[in-house]
Design a protein around this motif. Structure first.
Motif, short mmCIF file in Angstrom:
data_model
loop_
_atom_site.label_atom_id
_atom_site.label_comp_id
_atom_site.label_asym_id
_atom_site.label_seq_id
_atom_site.Cartn_x
_atom_site.Cartn_y
_atom_site.Cartn_z
N PHE A 132 -5.81 17.09 -36.92
CA PHE A 132 -4.64 15.86 -36.03
C PHE A 132 -4.92 14.79 -37.20
CE2 PHE A 132 -8.35 16.50 -32.73
CZ PHE A 132 -7.36 17.35 -31.75
N CYS A 133 -2.88 14.53 -37.67
CA CYS A 133 -2.51 13.39 -38.33
C CYS A 133 -1.27 13.62 -38.12
CB CYS A 133 -2.76 14.35 -39.58
SG CYS A 133 -2.22 15.61 -40.00
N GLY A 134 -1.08 12.32 -38.55
CA GLY A 134 0.40 11.98 -38.46
C GLY A 134 1.32 12.37 -39.15
N SER A 135 2.99 13.16 -38.43
CA SER A 135 4.47 13.59 -38.30
C SER A 135 4.76 12.42 -39.37
CB SER A 135 5.03 14.23 -37.42
OG SER A 135 4.64 12.63 -36.66
N VAL A 136 4.21 11.97 -40.09
CA VAL A 136 4.97 10.64 -41.69
C VAL A 136 4.45 11.03 -42.16
CG1 VAL A 136 7.23 9.81 -39.90
CG2 VAL A 136 4.56 8.83 -39.99
N SER A 137 4.42 10.15 -43.26
CA SER A 137 3.92 10.49 -44.63
C SER A 137 2.65 8.48 -44.09
CB SER A 137 4.78 9.30 -46.16
OG SER A 137 5.97 10.98 -45.81
N GLY A 138 3.26 7.36 -43.71
CA GLY A 138 2.99 6.15 -43.62
C GLY A 138 3.60 5.61 -45.38
N GLY A 182 2.23 22.08 -36.64
CA GLY A 182 2.97 23.05 -36.61
C GLY A 182 3.91 22.11 -37.05
N GLY A 183 3.58 21.05 -37.28
CA GLY A 183 4.41 19.62 -37.95
C GLY A 183 4.95 20.54 -39.76
N THR A 184 6.56 20.01 -39.91
CA THR A 184 6.94 20.58 -41.24
C THR A 184 6.98 19.18 -42.31
OG1 THR A 184 8.66 20.16 -41.26
CG2 THR A 184 7.89 22.25 -40.74
N ALA A 185 6.31 17.82 -41.51
CA ALA A 185 6.75 16.37 -42.32
C ALA A 185 5.84 15.76 -42.93
CB ALA A 185 7.92 15.61 -42.14
N GLY A 186 5.30 14.65 -43.24
CA GLY A 186 4.55 13.66 -43.49
C GLY A 186 3.01 14.37 -44.01
N LEU A 187 2.27 13.71 -43.29
CA LEU A 187 0.73 14.15 -43.53
C LEU A 187 0.19 16.19 -42.53
CD1 LEU A 187 -1.55 11.12 -42.35
CD2 LEU A 187 -0.43 12.07 -44.56
N MET A 188 0.98 16.33 -41.82
CA MET A 188 1.19 17.38 -41.11
C MET A 188 1.10 18.77 -41.79
SD MET A 188 2.41 17.92 -37.34
CE MET A 188 0.99 16.78 -36.07
N GLY A 189 2.96 18.24 -42.16
CA GLY A 189 3.41 19.28 -43.39
C GLY A 189 2.45 19.12 -45.13
N GLU A 190 2.45 18.32 -45.31
CA GLU A 190 1.13 18.44 -46.41
C GLU A 190 -0.31 19.37 -46.60
OE1 GLU A 190 1.67 16.76 -50.36
OE2 GLU A 190 3.27 16.77 -48.60
N PHE A 217 -12.64 19.73 -35.47
CA PHE A 217 -11.80 19.08 -35.64
C PHE A 217 -12.05 17.70 -36.54
CE2 PHE A 217 -12.19 20.76 -31.62
CZ PHE A 217 -11.59 21.38 -31.15
N VAL A 218 -10.94 17.11 -37.23
CA VAL A 218 -10.65 16.08 -37.89
C VAL A 218 -9.75 16.09 -38.90
CG1 VAL A 218 -10.52 15.83 -40.46
CG2 VAL A 218 -12.20 17.53 -39.87
N SER A 219 -9.65 14.31 -38.23
CA SER A 219 -8.14 13.59 -37.89
C SER A 219 -8.04 12.43 -39.43
CB SER A 219 -8.63 12.50 -36.78
OG SER A 219 -7.75 11.98 -36.86
N LEU A 220 -7.38 12.72 -40.06
CA LEU A 220 -6.69 12.18 -40.89
C LEU A 220 -5.88 11.35 -40.48
CD1 LEU A 220 -5.14 14.28 -43.67
CD2 LEU A 220 -7.62 13.98 -43.39
N ALA A 221 -5.32 9.88 -41.37
CA ALA A 221 -4.12 8.92 -40.54
C ALA A 221 -2.89 9.23 -39.33
CB ALA A 221 -3.68 8.12 -41.48
N GLY A 222 -2.90 8.06 -38.18
CA GLY A 222 -2.30 8.65 -37.75
C GLY A 222 -1.86 7.80 -36.43
N LYS A 234 12.34 19.17 -39.34
CA LYS A 234 13.49 19.76 -40.18
C LYS A 234 13.45 22.01 -40.44
CE LYS A 234 14.92 15.60 -41.57
NZ LYS A 234 14.25 14.38 -42.93
N GLY A 235 12.07 21.46 -40.27
CA GLY A 235 11.30 22.72 -41.60
C GLY A 235 11.18 24.02 -40.81
N TYR A 236 12.00 24.22 -39.21
CA TYR A 236 12.45 25.03 -37.86
C TYR A 236 13.87 25.50 -38.04
CZ TYR A 236 7.80 24.55 -37.11
OH TYR A 236 6.03 24.54 -37.04
N ASN A 237 15.14 24.50 -38.61
CA ASN A 237 15.93 24.27 -38.18
C ASN A 237 16.71 25.12 -37.54
OD1 ASN A 237 16.59 23.65 -41.26
ND2 ASN A 237 15.80 26.20 -42.00
#
Length: 242
Positions: free
Chosen positions: A15-21, A48-56, A150-155, A83-86
């Motif tokens: 689990f993590c954020g969809s932005v970089s922070g 399933g996100g393509t940006a932020g921590l998720m995408g990374e 389950f592991v959580s990063l920032a979000g 954005k990654g799904y266009n």
């Protein structure tokens, strides 16, 4: 059954954020966690996100282990803003009645029906809603070998909601899997302090206060997962219909 389970790779839902922070340390941590998964043959399930921590974390692990090592699960509504799904359409399996039947694997990008293939973010499943997303992610983790959890990063709101739901499911006996907070630069100090206070105030049992486990550096995550001890205060309920 036990021997076959032992041979399976661990499956860890992050689990993590969809932005970089604002703190670059969190993006660095996402990359470092992917390398740790690669070293320990861990498969990733994520939102399933393509940006932020998720995408990374997803993109990094795909670059190391290949697309089959990453499974993203995203609600249909969010595909339209990722954005990654266009804004593409996906090939859909016929059944939407349960976790496995809800799978729609998408190509990146997919503008027309085409042979299915993986993207730089792994394999993606599109589900109808947030509840199905969480149930499917949990089901994928349950299918994994020893060390799955389950592991959580920032979000933000969504991340903390997912972490606390999986912690609650553990307390209720719905699953027996570890929940680890990767607490970089004290990001989760407030949540951990709240847990301690809730134990003091009697709203969380003393033993259940250890359901949520802290790791302060990436290298602590895998030992926390494989060495996880179940709380004796968990409820022993029958969830066979779950």
């Amino acid at each position: 059954m036990a021997s076959s389970q032992q041979k399976k790779p661990a499956v860890v839902c992050v689990f993590c954020g969809s932005v970089s922070g604002n703190d670059p340390a969190h993006m660095e941590t996402a990359r470092a966690l992917a390398h740790e998964f690669y070293r320990n043959n861990i498969q990733l399930v994520y939102g399933g996100g393509t940006a932020g921590l998720m995408g990374e974390v997803a993109r990094t692990l795909v670059s190391l282990s290949g697309p089959q090592a990453v499974h993203g699960v995203i609600p249909r509504a969010l595909v339209r803003v990722e954005k990654g799904y266009n804004g593409s359409k996906a090939a859909e399996e016929s059944s939407m009645t349960d976790g496995k039947g809800a799978e729609r694997v998408v190509q990146d990008p997919v503008e027309v029906a085409a042979p299915l293939q993986e993207s730089e973010y792994g394999i993606t499943t599109i589900v109808p809603d947030m509840h199905t997303r969480k149930r499917l992610m949990a089901a994928k983790v349950r299918e994994g070998g020893p060390g799955s959890g389950f592991v959580s990063l920032a979000g933000g709101f969504g991340t903390i909601e997912e972490v606390m739901e999986m912690t609650t499911w553990n307390q209720l006996g719905i699953h027996q899997l570890p929940v680890v907070l990767l607490n970089i630069n004290g990001y989760w100090d407030g949540l951990l302090a709240w847990v301690k206070n809730a134990v003091r105030e009697g709203y969380i049992g003393v033993e259940n206060g250890s359901i949520l486990v802290e790791a302060k550096i990436v290298s602590e995550v895998w030992p926390r997962l494989v060495g996880y001890k179940l709380s004796n205060g968990r409820m022993k309920l029958n969830w066979t219909d779950e």
